[in-house]
Design a protein around this motif. Structure first.
Motif, PDB file in Angstrom:
ATOM      1  N   PHE A   1      -2.978   1.370  11.655  1.00 34.15           N
ATOM      2  CA  PHE A   1      -2.708   0.874  10.313  1.00 34.15           C
ATOM      3  C   PHE A   1      -4.019   0.606   9.570  1.00 34.15           C
ATOM      4  CE2 PHE A   1      -1.455  -2.267   7.128  1.00 34.15           C
ATOM      5  CZ  PHE A   1      -0.301  -1.689   6.612  1.00 34.15           C
TER       6      PHE A   1
ATOM      7  N   MET B   1      -5.464   2.052   6.032  1.00 33.29           N
ATOM      8  CA  MET B   1      -5.853   1.154   4.942  1.00 33.29           C
ATOM      9  C   MET B   1      -7.234   1.481   4.384  1.00 33.29           C
ATOM     10  SD  MET B   1      -3.506  -1.027   4.014  1.00 33.29           S
ATOM     11  CE  MET B   1      -4.323  -2.475   3.313  1.00 33.29           C
TER      12      MET B   1
ATOM     13  N   PHE C   1      -3.482   4.851  -0.172  1.00 31.48           N
ATOM     14  CA  PHE C   1      -2.586   4.184   0.770  1.00 31.48           C
ATOM     15  C   PHE C   1      -2.719   2.676   0.630  1.00 31.48           C
ATOM     16  CE2 PHE C   1      -1.653   2.098   4.757  1.00 31.48           C
ATOM     17  CZ  PHE C   1      -0.495   2.708   5.199  1.00 31.48           C
ATOM     18  N   ARG C   2      -3.956   2.201   0.551  1.00 33.29           N
ATOM     19  CA  ARG C   2      -4.219   0.759   0.450  1.00 33.29           C
ATOM     20  C   ARG C   2      -3.606   0.168  -0.806  1.00 33.29           C
ATOM     21  NH1 ARG C   2      -9.344   0.974   1.158  1.00 33.29           N
ATOM     22  NH2 ARG C   2     -10.020   0.984  -1.016  1.00 33.29           N
TER      23      ARG C   2
ATOM     24  N   THR D   1      -1.045   1.225  -2.684  1.00 29.76           N
ATOM     25  CA  THR D   1       0.425   1.194  -2.614  1.00 29.76           C
ATOM     26  C   THR D   1       0.903   0.137  -1.633  1.00 29.76           C
ATOM     27  OG1 THR D   1       0.536   3.550  -3.147  1.00 29.76           O
ATOM     28  CG2 THR D   1       2.480   2.556  -2.116  1.00 29.76           C
ATOM     29  N   THR D   2       0.257   0.066  -0.480  1.00 29.07           N
ATOM     30  CA  THR D   2       0.668  -0.887   0.557  1.00 29.07           C
ATOM     31  C   THR D   2       0.475  -2.324   0.098  1.00 29.07           C
ATOM     32  OG1 THR D   2       0.158   0.690   2.318  1.00 29.07           O
ATOM     33  CG2 THR D   2       0.257  -1.652   2.921  1.00 29.07           C
TER      34      THR D   2
ATOM     35  N   GLN E   1       6.659  -8.814  -0.868  1.00 31.91           N
ATOM     36  CA  GLN E   1       7.465  -8.872   0.352  1.00 31.91           C
ATOM     37  C   GLN E   1       8.475 -10.014   0.320  1.00 31.91           C
ATOM     38  OE1 GLN E   1       4.165  -9.454   2.945  1.00 31.91           O
ATOM     39  NE2 GLN E   1       4.283 -11.674   2.894  1.00 31.91           N
TER      40      GLN E   1
ATOM     41  N   LEU F   1       7.737  -0.894   8.092  1.00 35.99           N
ATOM     42  CA  LEU F   1       6.633   0.060   8.118  1.00 35.99           C
ATOM     43  C   LEU F   1       7.109   1.442   7.688  1.00 35.99           C
ATOM     44  CD1 LEU F   1       3.722   0.783   8.706  1.00 35.99           C
ATOM     45  CD2 LEU F   1       4.322   1.019  11.132  1.00 35.99           C
TER      46      LEU F   1
ATOM     47  N   ILE G   1       6.736   1.740   3.981  1.00 37.65           N
ATOM     48  CA  ILE G   1       5.338   1.942   3.582  1.00 37.65           C
ATOM     49  C   ILE G   1       4.940   3.396   3.808  1.00 37.65           C
ATOM     50  CG2 ILE G   1       2.949   1.357   4.130  1.00 37.65           C
ATOM     51  CD1 ILE G   1       3.885  -1.476   4.785  1.00 37.65           C
TER      52      ILE G   1
ATOM     53  N   THR H   1       3.879   6.354   0.904  1.00 32.47           N
ATOM     54  CA  THR H   1       2.463   6.756   0.904  1.00 32.47           C
ATOM     55  C   THR H   1       2.242   8.119   1.540  1.00 32.47           C
ATOM     56  OG1 THR H   1       2.090   5.617   3.018  1.00 32.47           O
ATOM     57  CG2 THR H   1       1.689   4.351   0.994  1.00 32.47           C
TER      58      THR H   1
ATOM     59  N   TYR I   1      -1.244   8.421  10.527  1.00 30.52           N
ATOM     60  CA  TYR I   1       0.037   8.452   9.816  1.00 30.52           C
ATOM     61  C   TYR I   1       1.099   9.144  10.663  1.00 30.52           C
ATOM     62  CZ  TYR I   1       3.630   9.743   6.461  1.00 30.52           C
ATOM     63  OH  TYR I   1       4.831   9.919   5.836  1.00 30.52           O
TER      64      TYR I   1
END
Length: 389
Positions: A50, A54, A59-60, A62-63, A70, A76, A79, A83, A93
């Motif tokens: 993960f 990141m 990816f970072r 959007t996450t 949350q 997960l 996520i 992404t 990934y």
């Protein structure tokens, strides 16, 4: 957040490391950490993969957007789905996608032995500035009373240790395997086992867990939970939001046979907070008499839910055959007691914890600021008629 069983002695933990609010405060020297035991999911490996993802800017972004919204965590798989266009060719990934698909497929199978679903949540998202002050972590295995420090990693995979008892002020992204999503699946199977054992009717199955839907032409007489508050505890912050469920019990026929249901309380995340769920807990058509019990438990770590239900059923059935001639109100209390006493002591150390009990809740009675038998929970309950369409 967990509540210790009333019969367990109070544990006084020695604080080894103070919480930190920036990278300069981090303690890089190992203290006393319990080795991770083998599980079906290696959370450390998942955490490292993960972190790799990141480091991808898209990816970072959007996450982090998902984690800041949350309630109380993000699967997960969600996520990864949102992404995929950024990182789908990267090995971390592909590895994580294979792992999440395997676990979620297994959880949908016929009576799986163990359910684990990967999800992610962020501790103190309000303190996020940039990735330099963010850590990545996961709950250790084993008895939480032996946890003194928590293993965590920076975005550069530097190992640090955090106090297990005192929550850090900085953001920590936590990999979870036994949280909100796992509880949803476990409750579904637990109720199915109760139906198979003959101690639950088919109401929940027919209503698909929609507790606000009337299923009879004349409507339903129910008791609704309008407000609830759990008291403070001193459990490890790394366990995150609570996963609380209610076990309701009553007498369903003249033979004093029990009727038992498991009802999830997904909103009940943290102690010291008032919640107003407007949630139906008791369906009075299910019972022969106008009183029932409500008991609260919390699901936190790996527990074999099949064993849990089997043990509860076994404990309840031990009293059946000896109670048919007793006054029903006596049997009502015995059923609730059997649910608690049937659970082995070790399940209260780091697994399903007993929160509180509300005994002999009456059909047409309102309860305001009503304390449970243990004093850990306070509720407002009221009669509620669900009219048919």
């Amino acid at each position: 957040m967990r509540f210790p069983r009333i019969l367990l002695s109070t544990i006084v933990a020695t604080t080894l490391i103070t919480s930190c609010n920036n990278s300069e405060d981090l303690n890089l020297e190992p203290q006393s950490i319990v080795p991770e035991t083998s599980t079906s999911v290696n959370k450390k490996n998942v955490t490292m993969e993960f972190i790799d993802l990141m480091n991808n800017k898209d990816f970072r972004s959007t996450t982090l957007g998902l984690l800041k919204k949350q309630q109380p965590s993000v699967p997960l798989s969600k996520i990864l789905n949102e992404t995929s266009s950024f990182v789908e060719q990267e090995k971390p990934y592909q590895d994580l996608l294979a792992e999440t698909n395997k676990l979620e497929t297994f959880a949908k199978g016929a009576q799986p032995e163990k359910i684990e679903i990967l999800e992610v949540w962020m501790h103190r998202p309000d303190q996020f500035t940039d990735m330099s002050n963010v850590l990545f972590s996961f709950a250790p295995e084993g008895n939480e009373k032996n946890w003194s420090v928590i293993e965590a990693y920076t975005i550069n995979k530097e190992l640090v240790y955090l106090d297990a008892k005192k929550a850090p002020k900085q953001p920590v992204i936590v990999i979870e395997t036994d949280g909100f999503e796992t509880l949803k699946k476990e409750v579904e199977f637990m109720n199915e086992y109760l139906r198979q054992a003959g101690v639950q009717n088919s109401r929940l199955k027919n209503m698909k867990n929609d507790f606000n839907t009337a299923s009879k032409a004349n409507g339903l007489e129910t008791t609704k939970l309008n407000k609830i508050r759990l008291n403070n505890d001193e459990e490890p912050w790394i366990s995150g939001a609570a996963e609380v469920y209610a076990i309701t019990s009553g007498i369903k026929d003249a033979d004093n046979s029990p009727e038992i249901k498991v009802i999830p309380m997904y909103y009940l995340d943290y102690d010291g907070t008032d919640y107003y769920p407007n949630q139906i807990l008791l369906f009075w058509d299910d019972y022969q008499y106008q009183a029932a019990n409500i008991q609260l438990f919390e699901k936190d770590d790996n527990v074999n839910y099949k064993n849990l239900v089997s043990t509860i059923i076994g404990g309840v059935f031990q009293i059946i055959g000896t109670v048919s001639t007793q006054p029903w109100v006596n049997v009502l209390g015995q059923v609730a007691g059997a649910i608690i006493q049937a659970m082995p002591d070790q399940w209260y150390t780091n697994n399903d914890d007993y929160v509180d009990s509300f005994y002999t809740i009456e059909k047409n009675k309102s309860y305001t600021n009503h304390m449970g038998a243990r004093g850990n929970a306070k509720v407002n309950l009221a009669p509620f008629f669900v009219a048919s369409n």
